[in-house]
Design a protein around this motif. Sequence first.
Motif, PDB file in Angstrom:
ATOM      1  N   ASN A 116       0.850  -1.186   0.000  1.00  0.00           N
ATOM      2  CA  ASN A 116       0.000   0.000   0.000  1.00  0.00           C
ATOM      3  C   ASN A 116       0.889   1.240   0.000  1.00  0.00           C
ATOM      4  O   ASN A 116       1.867   1.307   0.743  1.00  0.00           O
ATOM      5  CB  ASN A 116      -0.899   0.024   1.238  1.00  0.00           C
ATOM      6  CG  ASN A 116      -1.764  -1.218   1.328  1.00  0.00           C
ATOM      7  OD1 ASN A 116      -2.590  -1.470   0.463  1.00  0.00           O
ATOM      8  ND2 ASN A 116      -1.560  -2.010   2.380  1.00  0.00           N
TER       9      ASN A 116
ATOM     10  N   LEU B 215       0.812   5.601  -0.025  1.00  0.00           N
ATOM     11  CA  LEU B 215       0.033   6.819   0.157  1.00  0.00           C
ATOM     12  C   LEU B 215       0.536   7.904  -0.784  1.00  0.00           C
ATOM     13  O   LEU B 215       1.689   8.329  -0.699  1.00  0.00           O
ATOM     14  CB  LEU B 215       0.129   7.298   1.610  1.00  0.00           C
ATOM     15  CG  LEU B 215      -0.601   8.602   1.945  1.00  0.00           C
ATOM     16  CD1 LEU B 215      -2.111   8.436   1.742  1.00  0.00           C
ATOM     17  CD2 LEU B 215      -0.291   9.029   3.381  1.00  0.00           C
ATOM     18  N   LEU B 216      -0.342   8.340  -1.698  1.00  0.00           N
ATOM     19  CA  LEU B 216       0.005   9.409  -2.623  1.00  0.00           C
ATOM     20  C   LEU B 216      -0.080  10.767  -1.933  1.00  0.00           C
ATOM     21  O   LEU B 216      -0.716  10.913  -0.889  1.00  0.00           O
ATOM     22  CB  LEU B 216      -0.938   9.390  -3.830  1.00  0.00           C
ATOM     23  CG  LEU B 216      -0.980   8.098  -4.656  1.00  0.00           C
ATOM     24  CD1 LEU B 216      -1.993   8.243  -5.783  1.00  0.00           C
ATOM     25  CD2 LEU B 216       0.398   7.764  -5.207  1.00  0.00           C
TER      26      LEU B 216
ATOM     27  N   ASN C  15      -1.767  13.207  -2.701  1.00  0.00           N
ATOM     28  CA  ASN C  15      -3.135  13.744  -2.665  1.00  0.00           C
ATOM     29  C   ASN C  15      -4.019  13.029  -1.646  1.00  0.00           C
ATOM     30  O   ASN C  15      -5.220  13.255  -1.586  1.00  0.00           O
ATOM     31  CB  ASN C  15      -3.773  13.669  -4.051  1.00  0.00           C
ATOM     32  CG  ASN C  15      -3.884  12.245  -4.575  1.00  0.00           C
ATOM     33  OD1 ASN C  15      -3.568  11.286  -3.864  1.00  0.00           O
ATOM     34  ND2 ASN C  15      -4.325  12.099  -5.816  1.00  0.00           N
ATOM     35  N   GLY C  16      -3.415  12.130  -0.853  1.00  0.00           N
ATOM     36  CA  GLY C  16      -4.155  11.435   0.192  1.00  0.00           C
ATOM     37  C   GLY C  16      -4.736  10.100  -0.217  1.00  0.00           C
ATOM     38  O   GLY C  16      -5.286   9.372   0.614  1.00  0.00           O
ATOM     39  N   LEU C  17      -4.625   9.751  -1.491  1.00  0.00           N
ATOM     40  CA  LEU C  17      -5.177   8.489  -1.981  1.00  0.00           C
ATOM     41  C   LEU C  17      -4.205   7.347  -1.702  1.00  0.00           C
ATOM     42  O   LEU C  17      -3.005   7.458  -1.940  1.00  0.00           O
ATOM     43  CB  LEU C  17      -5.444   8.586  -3.484  1.00  0.00           C
ATOM     44  CG  LEU C  17      -6.031   7.347  -4.161  1.00  0.00           C
ATOM     45  CD1 LEU C  17      -7.449   7.088  -3.647  1.00  0.00           C
ATOM     46  CD2 LEU C  17      -6.040   7.521  -5.674  1.00  0.00           C
ATOM     47  N   VAL C  18      -4.738   6.248  -1.187  1.00  0.00           N
ATOM     48  CA  VAL C  18      -3.929   5.052  -0.966  1.00  0.00           C
ATOM     49  C   VAL C  18      -4.086   4.128  -2.169  1.00  0.00           C
ATOM     50  O   VAL C  18      -5.205   3.730  -2.516  1.00  0.00           O
ATOM     51  CB  VAL C  18      -4.359   4.312   0.317  1.00  0.00           C
ATOM     52  CG1 VAL C  18      -3.568   3.012   0.466  1.00  0.00           C
ATOM     53  CG2 VAL C  18      -4.156   5.198   1.530  1.00  0.00           C
ATOM     54  N   CYS C  19      -2.982   3.815  -2.827  1.00  0.00           N
ATOM     55  CA  CYS C  19      -3.038   2.891  -3.964  1.00  0.00           C
ATOM     56  C   CYS C  19      -2.423   1.568  -3.537  1.00  0.00           C
ATOM     57  O   CYS C  19      -1.347   1.530  -2.932  1.00  0.00           O
ATOM     58  CB  CYS C  19      -2.326   3.467  -5.184  1.00  0.00           C
ATOM     59  SG  CYS C  19      -0.673   4.103  -4.879  1.00  0.00           S
ATOM     60  N   SER C  20      -3.126   0.488  -3.846  1.00  0.00           N
ATOM     61  CA  SER C  20      -2.748  -0.824  -3.332  1.00  0.00           C
ATOM     62  C   SER C  20      -2.505  -1.820  -4.456  1.00  0.00           C
ATOM     63  O   SER C  20      -3.036  -1.685  -5.564  1.00  0.00           O
ATOM     64  CB  SER C  20      -3.850  -1.369  -2.412  1.00  0.00           C
ATOM     65  OG  SER C  20      -4.098  -0.469  -1.342  1.00  0.00           O
TER      66      SER C  20
END
Length: 235
Positions: free
Chosen positions: A189, A191-192, A194-199
């Motif tokens: 996981n 954390l970008l 911009n606050g988005l978590v990409c998994s």
Amino acid sequence: MRFDILTIFPTAFSYLNKGIIDKAQKKGKLDINIWDIREFSKDKHKKVDDKPYGGGVGMILKVQPIHDCLVSIGVFPKRDEKTAIVLMQPGGEIWTQQKATEFRNKFNRIVIICGHYQGVDGRVSEYLVDYEISIGEYVLSGGELPAMVLVDSISRLVDGVLGNKLSISGEPYLNNIVKSAPIYTTPRNFLLANGLVCSVPEVLLSGHHKNIENWKRSNTQNSNNTSVQNLDKTD
């Protein structure tokens, strides 16, 4: 596999002394030779270009230094069927993975002439080379970058250059596929800003090899944007 590269910028090829290509040379799998065209000029100032006959803009790379270099390295006027002379220039045949495979299977020595300036004297194409190759429908300042593309793409297919044969067999372009399935590594996981978590997709973490293979196939597309999985169903 031997490569001979004719250029007016011999120092531009430092890339070939790094990574996989460098290791392959040290192992004796590749023999790459860089030839400075200027060294073969008969002009006292080592000039290799001149204005075009009939008028026009820019300067033209002369035939004489190129011809004399080819003679010096023993590929003109005679060469065996396992040797090819290639001129890199716009308007040539577009380079593809299929072409790279063809060259790897057909030749053990490839001589590459790097065009420059406004172009190359037409007698080079007419009398000296076997192929005119372009790496795309755009214009670069010279043939040095395209020459390295040829060397790299062919070298990868030479036995012993890549450490693992699966590295080649798993490459999508070898099967006329233009977009392979996405690949991921750590962290699971991320954390970008911009606050988005990409998994990472959960299936790749499952350890279920069949499901993973199915996921990869369904996310791999050919040139028609059709998944490989769907293609199998229509056979």
